[in-house]
Every structure is written in C-alpha cells, then in structure tokens.
Design an enzyme around this catalytic site. Structure first.
Site, PDB file in Angstrom:
ATOM      1  N   CYS A 146       0.822  -1.208   0.000  1.00  0.00           N
ATOM      2  CA  CYS A 146       0.000   0.000   0.000  1.00  0.00           C
ATOM      3  C   CYS A 146       0.861   1.265   0.000  1.00  0.00           C
ATOM      4  O   CYS A 146       0.488   2.278  -0.601  1.00  0.00           O
ATOM      5  CB  CYS A 146      -0.954  -0.008   1.190  1.00  0.00           C
ATOM      6  SG  CYS A 146      -0.120  -0.190   2.792  1.00  0.00           S
TER       7      CYS A 146
ATOM      8  N   HIS B 214      -1.515   0.999   7.563  1.00  0.00           N
ATOM      9  CA  HIS B 214      -1.982   1.066   6.180  1.00  0.00           C
ATOM     10  C   HIS B 214      -1.776   2.481   5.642  1.00  0.00           C
ATOM     11  O   HIS B 214      -1.936   3.464   6.359  1.00  0.00           O
ATOM     12  CB  HIS B 214      -3.463   0.687   6.095  1.00  0.00           C
ATOM     13  CG  HIS B 214      -4.003   0.715   4.699  1.00  0.00           C
ATOM     14  ND1 HIS B 214      -3.583  -0.160   3.724  1.00  0.00           N
ATOM     15  CD2 HIS B 214      -4.929   1.538   4.122  1.00  0.00           C
ATOM     16  CE1 HIS B 214      -4.229   0.105   2.597  1.00  0.00           C
ATOM     17  NE2 HIS B 214      -5.043   1.140   2.818  1.00  0.00           N
TER      18      HIS B 214
END
Length: 1301
Positions: free
Chosen positions: A50, A257
């Site tokens: 990510c 994330h």
C-alpha cells in the site's frame, strides 16, 4: 531492505504485454473489472504494498514527472522485447514505470498491477508482503531512477523536478561578516509535535533565527575568535507552493496502512458523489422539457451520436441513462412499454437485427422526414451534449480524490481536514509551484503526451479486455438448454420416449438467460426451419418411466431468469396438445410412476398357480390405485403396497377397499414402490392382526428350475428352496440332483432366468447370490448346457438384419476387452456370413436398430456394453468416424426431364428404373405446376462432417476423376448423370434441400457452413436442384416459389423463384412490398396467397400489418412464421394482379378436382366396413394393437366378406390400420424390413430404391436375397408391400393373396 532496488536486474524482469511473455503469478479466472464512475484506476495491493501504491499514484498525478518520463523514447530507454538480447541496453525500471502510468491513464480496468514493476526491482514475494516506510522508498526509487537514466536526456529528471537547496547564513555580531553554507535535499523532515501547524513547524525548524552566545559562541574567521553570532536560513519568497498530495498513514510505527489524497490537476477523473448519482432528478430540472419528454426524438439523437448509427439495445439504455440521468423504465416504460417493444413499434425509424440485439436508424428514411426532425435533433443534441450539473461537473478548481489501493473515491477538501482526529496522520506531503500552469489541451485528456507505442499498446489491450469481458459475460450469463423435439418423440407406456435415439431427438442450445422467453421461442423457430404450427415450450424432466412434461412456459416478455429456468433444463418443444396423435398428460399431478407389480401367474386352465410374476407398470400419480386390477387384467383381489425405502419383515400393508379410490400419490407410492395382488378368496391369506401383512414375499422362498438340457429326466421342473443370500452354484447343483441328471452337467451347465414371454435371459454367474443377481423369489430359471460367462466376459444376443423376431436371436460369449471389429468377425462366422460390408448396431427399447457402434477399435467395455444386450448385424459398411452417409437425389421442380420418364407407377409415387420419384398429393389427383416433385436417386455418399455445403456441391458437380477424398461415392458402379448436360459451371448453380416424405423440406442455405452445424443426423437425405444463375442465400433470406395468376383463367404461370430478405421482419407488409417490387406492380394492386398442397387450398395473406388478439386486447406484430401461415423456404405464393382481375378466388380447376377426390376418399373410408379373420387374434397381432380388440370383430364376417380369403382379409385389416396411423411404434417394429443394411426412418416411408421383395431396386442395386431371411421376415415384407397398396383401397375386394402380392 528493498532487495536489489539500487541495481537493475535485467534478467528478472518480464516483458508481459498482455499475453506476451511472463505468466502472472495468479491467473485470474475473470478479466479485471472496468473503471468505476470516477474514471480513475487504482493499483492492486500485492499483500503489503500500500505504501508503494500511494507513492506511485502521487508520481502519476504529478504532470511534470509523468510527462518528463514519457518524453524518453525507446531509442534512449530501449525496449522490453529486447531485454534478453546480450548486447541490448534496456532500462527496465523507467520502462515499467511508463507502462504503469499508461495503464493508469488509458487502460479500462478498475486497478492496475505492479507485479512487473516490483519484479524489475528484484523483489521477492516476501518483500511484497512486508510493509516499509514510504519516505525511504521515495528516496531509494529516485536514486534508482537517476542511476538508470544516466546517459539519457532524462539524467537530471529527479534533480530538475525535486532537488532543493537549504542556504544557512551565520552573521557575526562583531564584524557583520556573513558566512553561507548550502545543503541539497529532495524532501524536508519536520517535527510537528507541540506546534499549531505545518507553517509553524517549518518556521521553527528552518526560518527562525538561532543565536550563538554565552557557552555556545561562534568562531568567526574574520575576527579569528569566538564571538556572538546569529544563524538563519534564506526565506524563498520567489515561489509559492500548492499542496496536491497527502500520503496518509494509519496505525503504529511497526505497521498499518497507507492511502493518499490527491488533487486531480489535469481533471482526469469524474468528481461525482454517490448521493448525487443516486438522485439524478434533482439535477435534471432544466432538462425536463418537451424534447426530453419525447422518447422518439431522444433515442434518435442518441443513435445519431454513434459513428455507425448502430448500437446494442442494452447499451442504448445505458447511454440514455448517462445522457438524461434517468433510466427508460423509470421515465418511459409506464407510458410507452419496454424499450425493445418501443423500437419494434417504430420500425419505420429503427432497424432491429434478426435477434433484436442491436438497433440502428433506417438509412432509407425520406429526406423530407429527416429535414423536419433535424432542427429538433440539433436542439436536443445541444441539450444532451452539455453534461447535466452534478454528473460531470468540472469547474476550474481541481478536485481531490481518495486513492486507497484499488478504490478511488472523490472527497471534498473540507472533509480532508476532518480526517486528522488522531486515527490517521499525514505522513508525507507533496507540493507544486503555484506558478506552474497546465496547457488547455492537457485538460481531461489522458492521452496527452503519451508515446505512440504506448497508445497503441493500450488500445490493443482495451480491445482484448472487451473481448474477454464479452466472453466472460457470455459464460456467466449463458446456460445450456436441452431441447426435446415433439416430432422425434412418441407417447408409450405412460411417458415420452425417443423415436430413434436420444442424440437425434434432443438438441443442445446455448442461450442468454437475460433474454426473454419470446427471444427463446424465436430462436428455436429459426433453428427448426421445418417446424409448422404453433410452438409451445414446456419444462420437462426425466423420470424412471421416461420423459414427462410439467410446466408450460408463459409470458414472452419475461426473462428466463424471471421464470426461473435453470442451467441444463429440459425443454419440450411441441404444439401443446398432442404428440404423434396422442394427447399428452402434463403437470406434476399426473407424473408417471414406475411400480413393480407382483401378481399370481395363471395356467392355461385359468387356475392360479403359486408362482408370482413381477412386472413393471407405469401409472399416472393421480390415477386411482384400483386401476392396478384393470392393468393386470385381474377382476378383483386384495392389494398390498410396499414403499421403495421400506425395509423389514412387516413392511407390506393392505389397502382397504374404501381406499382403492385414492390416488397413488395419496397412498404415498413413488417410483420403485412395489404392489402385491392377492386373491381375495384365497384361504391362505396372509392377513394378520393390526391390518398388516407378514412379508408375503418371504413366504415364497423357492425358485423354479426347468430342465432345458435336452436330456431325459423324470421331472421337467423342480422347486428349489432358497433365500436371497443363497449362492447360484448351490441352486444349480441341487437342481441337477433333484432332476436326476448326469453329474457331468455340474461342470458344463448354467442357470438362465426366464422372462414372462418365455425368453431365456443372460446366464447368472455361479458365484453370485440371488440378491447380487437381482433374482426374486418365485422366479423361473432354466438349466441350460454351457458354462456361464466369467466376470471378464460378456453374454450377448445378436441377430442378422433389423427384423428382430422374438426367439430368433443368436447368442455369443466374448471377452469384454474384445474390439468391435473382432466381435463383428465372430458374429459373422457364427452366422455363416462372409464379407466385410457389415456393421453392428445396438437394439433400442422398441426392438429397432438404434445407435451404431462407430469405433471399431474400441473395446466393448469402453462402449458400456453389458451382458444381456442385443446387437444387430446390419449389412452395409459404416462411414469413417466423422463422416456422414447421405443419399443424394436430383431435384427437378418444374417436372421430370424427358430421359427421366417413369416406367412404373405406384400409389403415391412414380419410380423409374433409374430411381425417380414423382409425388402427388393423392392418387389420380391432377398435378399442377406447383405440386409436381421429381426426384432422381443418384446414390449414397460418405462425406466429412467438417466439409462445407459448398464442398459437397463441388464434389457432386465434378466428374469422378476430379473428386477428392473428402467425398466417397458408395455406388462406384452406378452410372452417374452427366452433369455437363445440365450445364452446371460452379457449385453456386446448385441449391441443396433436405428430403422429407419424398419432398424437399429444409433449405441448406449458407454456402460456407459446415455440415456438422446443420445437425443433419445419420439418416438425412439431400436433394440438389439446378439453377440458372448463381445463388448465395444468407440466413435472413427466404426462398419462395411465386406464380402469377393468368387473367381470365383459373390457372397460373410457371413458378418463378423469389428471394425475400426478412431482416426487417416476417411481416405481411414486407412480403407484399417484395412481391410487388419483383413483378413491378403497385403494392396496393396485388393480392397474394400461400398454397396448401395437402388441402388443395389457398390461404390469402392480408394487407394489414397488425392484428388484435381477443384475449389480451392489445396489438401484436404479425409474423408469417407463426400460425396460420407457417411460411418457410419452398412454399408456393400465388399472385393476383388486381389491375386485370379483382375477384377473391385463388383456386384452380385442378384444386377443385383434388378437393372432390379427397372428399370422396374420406367418404369411402367411412362407408368401408372392416374385414377381419380369425388369424387376427394371434398374440403377435394383439400386441401391436393399441387396445384389446373385441373377439366378435375379429371373427369371420358374414356380411360382404365371403368373396375374400382369410389371409387377404387379415392383410387388408392391418394395411388399413397401418395407413390410418393408429398402430404406433409397436406395429412399426413389426413391419420394419431390411433394405441395403439400414432401417427406414419412418413407417410410411419407402426407402430409396426399394419396391418390395423380388423387385429391382435400381441400377446395380440387387435386392437382398431371401435365402438369408426367415419366413416371418418374408411375410412381413409382403405385408408391408401390400399395405402400401391395399391400405389406400387400390386392391379390389375379393382379390387373392398371391394376386395382391
């Protein structure tokens, strides 16, 4: 930490160009989804990438970086296709970045893949699953790019775009000397803790003055001592910067994330919120004008925007939704109906394809109508091309998007500020100079500055994606339907069964489940060109008794999903009433049940014996249970039932007499249940207390063994006590002892079950128990000489020819691994036959020749043959695998040629020595030009199923020396016609038809279509018709025989072929326009009618285009394919010119004569009394009759029958019965005959070249010799020949048998 990102690995990178090169690690079963409403593409997460996705999206949305990278061409970077060449310099990292950016810009997919890019980094799967710091990745990636671009024009790309300098100034408080020091940077790190904002953090860290004093003095070089000084950094007042990317981190310092907020500088995305999209009516107030309310004008406007004016109907609805913001169903359906129906009703403007999947504007619309609507269309286009507010609102200020791996969502700027509430934090910020301006051509243009080779690659990839999505859509929405055709079935024993074989009676159809039932019906109509009459589609299912019809499908406007049609559904195609003249019960209430009925056997003295007969019977589930007595011909008794799954000694229960009126379903009986019938007067009744029966079957604990060894013994049969677990060997040895036979039989004998007709069945292996052998108590067994087959052997019955007479079968024991070819040789040797022109066929359930054993090298075990099967030894060699055996006829529609003159006439046909049929509708009826059919038999051919229709025509029209191996003529000695005298220059001058009932039936139209696609089957015959000019009919063309009526006469001119294009529909108006144009007459001055040759009638085709149904009170478009016209290829159309004749009569004098003959013939049949004789009471004849015949009717008649012999009367009875088509397929099995090794496909059809026993069948075609035929077979052949003549009344009453034959 990042593998080999610093060094390019030229060997580890693929050149995957959407199918070229490296295989993906995980092969996707479906193509990637298209982009969502934002029109932006995300990046798929490989497991822990990510942070990489967020950085790559930021670089992609940086126009200056993206365009600088695109400016480097293949001459500098090389090509990925050359990476394996030893001398090639390929800069893989920038090339993969280029491809990724091109995919993000142009490829229509929801998310792109970084697999190729990370492979170029040298990352392993562990690196892809591990998360890293995005700032560190940014520095390493920039460093790797700089290294990779050395020696190119982009060597300073990173330095030019992202390089910055910090200037530190230290001013001496004593001498005012200024000392400067510069530091390069790509990014700035700031501490944001305990500060109010980013500006304060930057001011505190880089701008605020730092004082050196006291213990922290500065050494001044000018003063050469420690002095007080002040340190500061130069403030860059020349440029202002705008924030355009915020990389967000959520989680702790060891994981979490990443996603990114990005400002769309070039307006590439569609900034629209879901709430705005879900309420389009709010933004369409200004569009609710008169033009938008008119669906006709808006649909025309949408089609005019298409380049080819052609668009799928489904996409037309989507484009309508996109333009006006509301779907057709919500706005127009209530007033105008479904979209497809609206297009059909306006056929003067819109042209639908034959399958109604695409629509276009008619090109031949009048210029006046076009000019009248042009002004309104232009005004409407202006309204439509201006995007509705809120749908694609792109003001001058760029919008922000939240890019989270594969998902891209719009976000408002004020909402970004609300994201920082402790859950998430801004980790990396990207700025652009405010002075940078983008060119106008770059706005909303994703193709701007993209290299040509990447544009071409992405365009090709988009096309491939569309193809894959279409294939996937077809796979996901298509399902298989099994069509069971009514004409190929008959109703027998309570259920439907195939006439020939399951493969020929069932067609598989792949269909889109999103289409309607009406679409399915129309597709079946087009597939079954031979269909006449109404077509009803019903859901059918296979039950143990056969095929049963359940629900009839209604609602042509409903989709197949809405009516819950499942994949693999069995659909029965019929007229909704009857099959083969028998009314078919339908529905779940009358589902047939296959039951086992046990009842006592009766001796010849009508006394009941102790033996039980177990017979299968089929009953409707809604029938009364008392109907068992009628079916078994037992006047009265007591009924016991045992359900299929009941187990135990007390499972049999009695049915009280008051419950005999209940149905089988109400009694809980199902397939496999057993019924026992006991005599109510039997003193040994097994009825006990509580109304239950003690296992009556177990009381029958014996088997009856008959002596069939042709050895004398004191007893002919004995009863052997046994249980279900008794071994067959013990029963056989015990029977030999009790019959007092020789002990040697113990080594050379076997037990064979005897069925109810006295036929010996397959021997039972000695090591089987009675349960394993499926033998029931009370059964009869025969003690026969010879050993039983072993577990690796098969016991087979076989007979020569297709005329199977009970008890005449021969027997053979072979290994189950023997091939079909070797088995055929053994059977020929045992039959005393020779030659290699033989083949084997299985016998079907109605004792007829069924499926052939095509694979001669296959083992019997592989073909699923089992002991007890019957094979037919048929004369004639099978065509090779993949070939068809097709009889070829020559068709002359306008009457026979002079050298085809007939030499011998029969009732319904005139057949010459050369093999010519001239068929008329009725004997002695005058033949008209449109009624004559002349067929000349040429011979049988073997042709590959992969051959095209054109290749078949080519082989037939060529001389024998020029024919290829594609076609093998099976009659080489036959003198073929000289095609040169017919002047056939090419195959395009031949027209091909299938032959049904001695007439051309279905037109084979597509020249290049393979024969396999026509589904001809192994028994199809083809006739060829010569033409005067070339012809290449398409799938939408219909060939009609037109005849102009002669003025002042009740007659017609010679027929002329007319080709009618039905692309615009099968309407009467379309046909009338085509006929009028063909004969150069005004359309309002002609009348047309279809000729019905079997009725000698003309059916006028009216001039209206619509009809009103009484039931639904709404209009429907007429269709000449349906009732009552059923128009098809080859039909005769009569034309009347109203300019010279205005009466309504289409008939001719010949039609009047034909109708009178039909009436006289029908009246004669009613007056004719049946002739019978005592011989008709034989069991063989009785089995062929549909119902028990009164014995009085079968006795010799005293009124008018004295002048006829007994055998002749019997033949007349059966012949008339045969012609009346009431005998069913039982009589068909009786009357089947041998002719050139193949079975006639229909009971009323004379095989090509056959005239009955002892007659010549054509040139070099000898009649089968009688020396191989049994007397019964010869009698059947005589009966068949007699039936074809005597059945129609040609034989005078009183004629003797030898005279008739």
């Amino acid at each position: 930490m990042f593998g080999d990102l610093f060094e390019e690995d030229y060997s580890s990178v693929s050149n995957d160009h959407y199918g070229k090169g490296k295989k993906l690690k995980t092969k996707a079963l479906e193509p990637p989804a298209p982009r969502e409403f934002t029109n932006l593409s995300g990046i798929r997460n490989q497991g822990g990438t990510c942070y990489l996705n967020s950085l790559l999206q930021t670089l992609h949305f940086t126009p200056e970086f993206r365009e600088a990278l695109f400016s480097l061409g293949p001459e500098e970077l090389g090509s990925l296709e050359d990476k394996d060449k030893p001398d090639a310099k390929v800069r893989i990292i920038p090339l993969q970045l280029q491809r990724l950016f091109a995919q993000l810009l142009l490829l229509d997919q929801e998310a792109a893949s970084t697999t190729d890019l990370t492979d170029s980094f040298g990352w392993t799967s562990d690196e892809e699953m591990r998360q890293h710091d995005v700032q560190e990745l940014n520095r390493i990636l920039f460093s790797a790019l700089e290294t990779s671009l050395v020696g190119t024009s982009g060597h300073d790309l990173i330095n030019r775009l992202y390089h910055g300098t910090i200037v530190n100034q230290i001013v001496c408080k004593e001498c005012k000397n200024v000392s400067e020091k510069q530091e390069d940077f790509l990014d700035l790190t700031v501490a944001v803790r305990n500060v109010s904002g980013l500006e304060d953090a930057l001011w505190n860290m880089y701008v605020e003055e730092e004082v050196f004093d006291y213990d922290n003095l500065y050494h001044c070089g000018t003063c050469d001592r420690l002095v007080k000084a002040a340190k500061s950094e130069l403030d860059d007042l020349e440029y202002m910067y705008d924030l355009f990317s915020v990389i967000i981190h959520k989680g702790g310092c060891y994981g979490g994330h990443y996603h990114v907020y990005i400002k769309d500088v070039d307006h590439l995305g569609n900034w629209q919120f879901q709430e705005d999209k879900s309420n389009p009516d709010v933004n369409l107030e200004d569009l609710q004008n008169e033009e938008i309310d008119d669906p006709l004008m808006i649909l025309k406007a949408v089609l005019l925007q298409e380049e080819s004016n052609l668009i799928p109907v489904d996409q037309l609805g989507q484009k309508l939704l996109k333009k006006i913001g509301i779907s057709w169903n919500k706005k127009y359906r209530k007033q105008y109906g479904p979209l497809r129906k609206f297009l059909q009703l306006h056929s003067q403007i819109f042209l639908l394809s034959s399958d109604e999947s695409t629509v276009s504007l008619l090109k031949d619309c009048s210029l006046q109508a076009e000019s009248d609507t042009r002004r309104n269309d232009q005004q409407l286009l202006k309204t439509l091309t201006s995007e509705p507010p809120g749908l694609n609102d792109r003001p001058s200020c760029p919008h922000w998007f939240d890019v989270n791996d594969s998902q891209v969502q719009p976000i408002k700027e004020e909402d970004i500020e609300q994201q920082f509430q402790g859950k998430e934090s801004a980790y990396m910020l990207f700025y652009r100079k405010s002075q940078l301006q983008r060119p106008p051509e770059a706005r909303a243009n994703p193709r701007y500055r993209v290299p040509c080779h990447l544009l071409n690659e992405m365009d090709a990839a988009n096309i491939e994606l569309q193809i894959k999505r279409a294939e996937c859509d077809s796979t996901n929405n298509n399902f298989e339907l099994h069509l069971h055709l009514g004409p190929y079935y008959h109703f027998f024993n309570g259920a439907l069964h195939p006439v020939v074989s399951q493969t020929e009676s069932m067609w598989d159809l792949t269909f889109d489940k999103r289409k309607t039932l009406g679409d399915l019906r129309q597709s079946i109509f087009q597939l079954l060109e031979f269909w006449e009459g109404d077509m009803v589609l019903s859901v059918a299912k296979f039950v143990p008794a056969g095929l049963h019809v359940y629900q009839t499908l209604d609602g042509d406007h409903l989709t197949l999903c809405e009516i819950e049609i499942a994949d693999g559904e069995d659909i029965f195609v019929w007229n909704g009433v009857e099959v083969g003249g028998i009314q078919i019960p339908a529905g779940s209430d009358c589902e047939p049940l296959l039951l086992n009925v046990l009842h006592p056997a009766t001796s010849s003295e009508e006394e009941q014996c102790q033996q039980l007969i177990d017979s299968p019977y089929v009953f409707p589930s809604n029938a009364e249970i008392g109907s068992v007595f009628t079916a078994c011909a037992i006047p009265d008794g007591v009924i016991l039932v045992n359900s299929a799954e009941s187990v135990g000694e007390e499972s049999w229960t009695t049915i009280p007499k008051e419950d005999l009126k209940k149905t089988f379903r109400e009694q809980g009986l199902r397939n496999g249940s057993s019924i026992l019938i006991q005599d109510s007067n039997d003193g040994n009744s097994l009825l006990t207390k509580r109304g239950k029966w003690i296992t009556s079957v177990n009381e029958v604990d014996w088997l009856q063994v008959k002596n069939l060894c042709q050895l004398d013994s004191e007893e002919e049969q004995v009863k052997i006590s046994a249980t279900l677990n008794t071994v067959v060997f013990d029963i056989r040895i015990k029977a030999i002892k009790e019959l007092k036979l020789m002990k040697e039989l113990a080594e050379d004998s076997c037990l064979r079950p005897i069925d109810r007709d006295g036929k010996l069945l397959c021997p039972v292996p000695d090591n089987y128990t009675l349960k394993e052998a499926e033998l029931k108590m009370g059964s009869s067994l025969g003690l026969c000489p010879g050993k039983a087959p072993t577990s690796s052997q098969l016991f087979l019955f076989f007979t020569v020819g297709s005329d199977v007479q009970p008890g005449t079968e021969m027997e053979i024991i072979v290994e189950e691994t023997i091939s079909v070819r070797d088995c055929l040789k053994v059977m020929l040797e045992k039959s005393g036959l020779s030659g290699d022109a033989w083949h084997l066929r299985k016998m079907d359930w109605c004792y007829e020749a069924g499926e052939a054993l095509w694979e001669e090298d296959a083992a019997l075990k592989e073909l699923m043959l089992s002991s007890g099967d019957t094979l037919l030894l048929i004369e004639g060699k099978l065509p090779p695998l993949g070939f068809l055996k097709v009889p070829i006829w020559w068709y002359q529609p306008r009457g026979p040629l002079h050298h085809w003159k007939s030499h011998q006439d029969q009732t319904n046909c005139t057949f010459s020595q050369g093999g010519v049929w001239r068929a008329n509708s009725i004997q002695d009826a005058p033949s008209d030009a449109h009624a004559e059919v002349s067929l000349r038999y040429l011979g049988d051919v073997e042709i590959s199923e992969d051959a095209t229709l054109g290749e078949l025509k080519s082989q037939v029209s060529l001389p024998p020396a020029a024919r290829t191996l594609l076609v093998i003529w099976l009659l080489p000695a036959m003198t073929l016609p000289s095609f040169s005298e017919f002047s056939i220059p090419s195959p395009a001058f031949l027209r091909a038809w299938t032959v049904e009932s001695r007439r051309p039936s279905r037109l084979l139209r597509v020249h290049y279509q393979r024969l396999r696609e026509y589904k001809l089957g192994q028994r199809t015959e083809i006739c060829l018709e010569p033409l005067q000019k070339e012809e290449n009919l398409g799938p939408q063309h219909v060939l009609l025989r037109t005849q102009m009526r002669l003025p002042g006469k009740r007659a017609y001119a010679l027929p002329v072929d007319l080709v009618w294009d039905t692309a615009r529909g099968w309407t009467a108006g379309s046909l009338r326009h085509r006929v009028a144009d063909f004969y150069s007459l005004p359309v309002e001055k002609i009348e047309i009618a279809k000729y019905l040759p079997e009725k000698f009638e003309w059916l006028p085709v009216p001039s209206w285009n619509q009809q009103i149904t009484k039931r639904k009170k709404k209009k429907k478009q007429d269709n000449l394919q349906g009732a009552p016209y059923h128009l098809k290829d080859g039909d005769t159309i009569g034309i009347k010119n109203l300019l010279v004749e205005d009466d309504d009569d289409f008939s001719t004098v010949r039609d009047d004569i034909g109708r009178e003959k039909q009436k006289a013939f029908a009246l004669g049949r009613k007056k004719r009394k049946p002739f019978v004789c005592g011989a008709a009471t034989s069991p063989l004849v009785q089995r062929c009759l549909p119902a028990p015949v009164d014995q009085k009717l079968l006795s010799p008649s005293t009124s008018g029958a004295s002048d006829s012999t007994g055998p002749t009367l019997l033949l007349q009875v059966l012949a008339r019965f045969l012609v009346s088509a009431r005998c069913g397929h039982g009589l068909r099995a009786l009357l089947c005959h041998e002719q050139r090794g193949r079975l006639s496909p229909a009971p009323w059809r004379v095989p090509p070249g056959w005239h009955g026993p002892g007659r010549t069948t054509g040139a070099n075609q000898p009649t089968p010799s009688r020396q191989h035929l049994s007397p019964a077979t010869i009698f059947i052949q005589k009966l068949t020949s007699f039936a074809l003549t005597a059945g129609m009344g040609d034989v005078p009453r009183g004629s003797s048998l030898h005279t008739c034959l």
